[in-house]
Design a protein around this motif. Structure first.
Motif, PDB file in Angstrom:
ATOM      1  N   GLY A 139       0.791  -1.221   0.000  1.00  0.00           N
ATOM      2  CA  GLY A 139       0.000   0.000   0.000  1.00  0.00           C
ATOM      3  C   GLY A 139       0.824   1.273   0.000  1.00  0.00           C
ATOM      4  O   GLY A 139       0.256   2.358   0.190  1.00  0.00           O
ATOM      5  N   LEU A 140       2.122   1.176  -0.228  1.00  0.00           N
ATOM      6  CA  LEU A 140       2.966   2.363  -0.148  1.00  0.00           C
ATOM      7  C   LEU A 140       2.621   3.393  -1.226  1.00  0.00           C
ATOM      8  O   LEU A 140       2.558   4.596  -0.949  1.00  0.00           O
ATOM      9  N   TYR A 163       4.818  13.672   9.254  1.00  0.00           N
ATOM     10  CA  TYR A 163       5.018  12.851  10.451  1.00  0.00           C
ATOM     11  C   TYR A 163       3.695  12.479  11.109  1.00  0.00           C
ATOM     12  O   TYR A 163       3.537  11.370  11.627  1.00  0.00           O
ATOM     13  N   ILE A 164       2.739  13.405  11.099  1.00  0.00           N
ATOM     14  CA  ILE A 164       1.403  13.064  11.614  1.00  0.00           C
ATOM     15  C   ILE A 164       0.782  11.959  10.773  1.00  0.00           C
ATOM     16  O   ILE A 164       0.170  11.008  11.301  1.00  0.00           O
ATOM     17  N   PHE A 165       0.946  12.058   9.466  1.00  0.00           N
ATOM     18  CA  PHE A 165       0.438  11.028   8.555  1.00  0.00           C
ATOM     19  C   PHE A 165       1.113   9.683   8.826  1.00  0.00           C
ATOM     20  O   PHE A 165       0.450   8.630   8.865  1.00  0.00           O
ATOM     21  N   MET A 166       2.419   9.691   9.059  1.00  0.00           N
ATOM     22  CA  MET A 166       3.131   8.455   9.374  1.00  0.00           C
ATOM     23  C   MET A 166       2.664   7.851  10.695  1.00  0.00           C
ATOM     24  O   MET A 166       2.510   6.624  10.821  1.00  0.00           O
ATOM     25  N   ILE A 167       2.432   8.698  11.691  1.00  0.00           N
ATOM     26  CA  ILE A 167       1.959   8.203  12.983  1.00  0.00           C
ATOM     27  C   ILE A 167       0.606   7.516  12.835  1.00  0.00           C
ATOM     28  O   ILE A 167       0.355   6.447  13.424  1.00  0.00           O
ATOM     29  N   LEU A 168      -0.277   8.122  12.042  1.00  0.00           N
ATOM     30  CA  LEU A 168      -1.587   7.498  11.811  1.00  0.00           C
ATOM     31  C   LEU A 168      -1.447   6.157  11.101  1.00  0.00           C
ATOM     32  O   LEU A 168      -2.170   5.197  11.420  1.00  0.00           O
ATOM     33  N   PHE A 240      10.055   6.135   1.898  1.00  0.00           N
ATOM     34  CA  PHE A 240       9.099   6.391   0.820  1.00  0.00           C
ATOM     35  C   PHE A 240       8.429   7.753   0.969  1.00  0.00           C
ATOM     36  O   PHE A 240       8.185   8.437  -0.022  1.00  0.00           O
ATOM     37  N   LEU A 241       8.169   8.164   2.213  1.00  0.00           N
ATOM     38  CA  LEU A 241       7.380   9.369   2.441  1.00  0.00           C
ATOM     39  C   LEU A 241       8.221  10.621   2.662  1.00  0.00           C
ATOM     40  O   LEU A 241       7.766  11.726   2.368  1.00  0.00           O
ATOM     41  N   ILE A 242       9.441  10.475   3.214  1.00  0.00           N
ATOM     42  CA  ILE A 242      10.234  11.676   3.546  1.00  0.00           C
ATOM     43  C   ILE A 242      11.565  11.697   2.802  1.00  0.00           C
ATOM     44  O   ILE A 242      12.495  12.357   3.229  1.00  0.00           O
ATOM     45  N   ALA A 243      11.671  10.979   1.696  1.00  0.00           N
ATOM     46  CA  ALA A 243      12.943  10.907   0.971  1.00  0.00           C
ATOM     47  C   ALA A 243      13.383  12.267   0.440  1.00  0.00           C
ATOM     48  O   ALA A 243      14.580  12.558   0.366  1.00  0.00           O
ATOM     49  N   SER A 244      12.434  13.109   0.060  1.00  0.00           N
ATOM     50  CA  SER A 244      12.778  14.386  -0.566  1.00  0.00           C
ATOM     51  C   SER A 244      12.893  15.530   0.435  1.00  0.00           C
ATOM     52  O   SER A 244      13.081  16.678   0.027  1.00  0.00           O
TER      53      SER A 244
END
Length: 304
Positions: A139-140, A163-168, A240-244
């Motif tokens: 699902g990435l 980070y909030i999205f990752m925590i969820l 995947f989410l914070i690479a940039s």
């Protein structure tokens, strides 16, 4: 008749010797398996530990103890050349918040699945089991598309919202299996305790808070530990989410991996020093709460 007795004794002795040999072979095989597994587990740990104090920029050395030994050089370089404290803060902040949210939700959901009977209960439990079959990595792309579509990356506080999205994601991802574990632990507690408390006039909330909650404390600790350790070792989701994003916005796993990505500019010993420091909190947690982990998992497996 006299000849039959020695023959019977010989047959019995052969069977006894065969049993002893088979038993000893089984014990020897178990010890050999355990020793080999210990070597497989401990070898990379020892290599990483020795490399953290080696200043030759190599993960391997010609001797077990590094020739260019230094207690502080790699650690000083780690803190001076990288935003390691920011990585540490980001990672453990995510882990602690995820642990609190997941443990709170799982404690309540496990109680509901165990003590309440309603029409869609079995289908809901089956849905949890089916969700566990699906690999989390599948699902990435969808998660990235969701984050992009709601404007997380284009906002002024992109790092905070990510980070909030990752925590969820971590919170919801750990709910399914942990809910099943918590339900099994609740099921191992006799329902007679609930019925006795109801006869004495206790409400369902009082039964949950004053009777069941203290009894499920070992499993709560187990789930809290699992939820705390999950984000620390995860590299796929943050990568995947914070690479940039900026270097200071990375997590421990992503930041340390960046130290060895480039072969020409790799800092293997600095990476090892960072890995050693990152492993300290999980080791302390496991050492401190190992009794809860063993007791909680074994007791929770009594009923399902």
């Amino acid at each position: 008749m006299d000849k039959a007795i020695p023959l019977a004794r010989q047959i019995k002795a052969k069977r006894f010797n065969r049993h002893v040999i088979t038993k000893n072979m089984g014990v020897a095989f178990c010890y050999a398996f355990l020793i080999s597994m210990a070597v497989i587990i401990l070898y990379p740990i020892l290599v990483t530990l020795m490399s953290a104090f080696n200043v030759s920029n190599s993960l391997y050395s010609t001797s077990f103890f590094p020739e260019n030994f230094s207690l502080t050089e790699n650690f000083v370089q780690l803190f001076n050349d990288t935003p390691y404290l920011s990585w540490y803060r980001n990672t453990f902040l995510v882990s602690i918040i995820t642990m609190i949210l997941s443990t709170f939700i799982v404690t309540i959901s496990g109680f509901v699945y165990s003590r309440y009977r309603y029409q869609s209960r079995k289908s809901a439990l089956m849905s949890l089991l089916i969700i566990q079959i699906i690999p989390s990595g599948s699902g990435l792309i969808a998660l990235y598309a969701i984050a992009n579509s709601i404007g997380i990356y284009s906002s002024a506080n992109a790092t905070l919202y990510t980070y909030i999205f990752m925590i969820l994601i971590y919170t919801t991802g750990g709910i399914t299996m942990n809910t099943i574990l918590m339900k099994g632990y609740y099921d191992s507690i006799p329902r007679a305790l609930d019925e006795s408390a109801k006869i004495d006039g206790a409400t369902q909330m009082q039964i949950f808070k004053e009777i069941l909650l203290p009894l499920v404390k070992p499993m709560i600790m187990v789930i809290a530990i699992f939820c705390f350790l999950g984000p620390i070792g995860d590299i796929i989701m943050p990568k995947f989410l914070i690479a940039s994003m900026d270097s200071e916005a990375k997590t421990l796993a992503v930041g340390l991996m960046g130290l060895i990505n480039n072969i020409k500019e790799s800092s293997y010993n600095v990476f090892a020093a960072g890995a050693v420091l990152a492993a300290i909190p999980p080791v302390i947690v496991f050492y401190k709460f190992q009794d809860y982990i063993v007791g909680g998992l074994t007791s929770g497996g009594v009923k399902g």
